[in-house]
Write a protein that holds these residues in place. Sequence first.
Motif, mmCIF file in Angstrom:
data_model
loop_
_atom_site.group_PDB
_atom_site.id
_atom_site.type_symbol
_atom_site.label_atom_id
_atom_site.label_comp_id
_atom_site.label_asym_id
_atom_site.label_seq_id
_atom_site.Cartn_x
_atom_site.Cartn_y
_atom_site.Cartn_z
ATOM 1 N N LEU B 84 0.826 -0.998 0.081
ATOM 2 C CA LEU B 84 -0.247 -0.035 -0.004
ATOM 3 C C LEU B 84 0.978 0.862 0.206
ATOM 4 N N ARG B 88 0.456 3.991 -2.420
ATOM 5 C CA ARG B 88 -0.284 5.819 -2.219
ATOM 6 C C ARG B 88 1.223 6.160 -2.550
ATOM 7 N N GLY B 198 -3.270 -6.569 2.312
ATOM 8 C CA GLY B 198 -2.546 -5.189 2.238
ATOM 9 C C GLY B 198 -2.407 -4.971 0.333
ATOM 10 N N LYS B 201 -6.004 -3.961 -0.946
ATOM 11 C CA LYS B 201 -6.381 -2.853 -0.672
ATOM 12 C C LYS B 201 -5.225 -2.086 -1.345
ATOM 13 N N ALA B 202 -4.231 -1.927 -2.358
ATOM 14 C CA ALA B 202 -3.221 -1.723 -2.434
ATOM 15 C C ALA B 202 -3.455 -1.067 -4.054
ATOM 16 N N LEU B 205 -6.956 1.007 -4.682
ATOM 17 C CA LEU B 205 -6.535 2.140 -4.283
ATOM 18 C C LEU B 205 -6.146 2.345 -5.392
#
Lengths: 212, 212
Positions: B84, B88, B198, B201-202, B205
């Motif tokens: 992530l 980000r 992880g 979620k990554a 996004l």
Amino acid sequence: MTGFSSGCREFEKLSQIPDLSSFGIREGISEVIVSTGFESPNAAPIGIITKGGKPFVRLFKGSHTWANVAKERYLASNVVYDPLLFVRSTFFDLEPSEFEYVPAGGFKFPVLKEAIAWVVFECVNVKNTDQALIADLVPVEAGFNEGHRKDLPVLNRGFNAVLEATVHATRYQLSGDEKYLELIRHYETLASKCGGDGEKKAMKLLYEVLGI
Amino acid sequence: MTGFSSGCREFEKLSQIPDLSSFGIREGISEVIVSTGFESPNAAPIGIITKGGKPFVRLFKGSHTWANVAKERYLASNVVYDPLLFVRSTFFDLEPSEFEYVPAGGFKFPVLKEAIAWVVFECVNVKNTDQALIADLVPVEAGFNEGHRKDLPVLNRGFNAVLEATVHATRYQLSGDEKYLELIRHYETLASKCGGDGEKKAMKLLYEVLGI
């Protein structure tokens, strides 16, 4: 199998389940080299699947790993970051000298000398399907090789490409489908561009194995 | 830039060049998150290229990393295994609270709190082309975050897929070429199949960023 009758199964389990993430097994599929075989040690890359904190494996019929686990019900995960070792253990038998024996409960089990960390698991709830053996994994013993921990693993797209190419190479060998060769060539470019010497040697060996 | 005039450049270099492989920089391209900016810290994934033991970078014009290095001539590599954080830092500014300042020669330089290991480099032999800045990297200081070393990195094809998808996402944003979307969808399948929370979620996004 000496000293490994069913009566020997009552060895002590770990009093506390180790934190598997410290030993390289985490949620999702952890790509490790699995060692098996009390008498005749064998090693091959396997993805250990963890869902809801519970690790299990799916071993395809016919492999040495499958045969050993079907007979003995034990395996060890070995965390390894060497691309050449991944390719070698996929297509060849490793040398007996590449294993060492660690105490696990009441017996000794083979793990890789190159492993940064290892976990010996008992395989329970074994199910056999037409194609595979599926087993839940209960950790029996775990350890580190401190001497190998000093080299911090590096994120390298070339290394990742070797892993992908190896997966596709085994599929190509099984199916003969040319689409896998295209993928392998794509990953060879990436390994060559982003990898170090280890990645380049690994891909060279993989090409030799496939005869391309 | 306070306290960072050319007169301050004579701070002591490391008396001995550290073994960079212990700090996550090795032959080939090491994928790290690079932090820059004495006053206004910034972080972005960069591949540090090492050939014949000599590390260098190629920074494309227009990025924060490029602007900071062009002005200040320093950068730090941060070894990070959080998928992530890769996504980000590719598409967003990290919070100032995500950095900490480490002593490097006569000044303090921002590195990521999440880094397992970091190296502060001086950028020398800087060359500017139409598209990029190319600089050799001379290590000034290096350190570990011992608290983060206990979690052994796991080889996970899902994690690798997030890295690949992120690379292709930046190319898609630059070129708009649909072929990158196909690759990203391929890697999303892999991240979903092989990754843990992880990785999922990554990728979520990344899809939000691309609006797909």
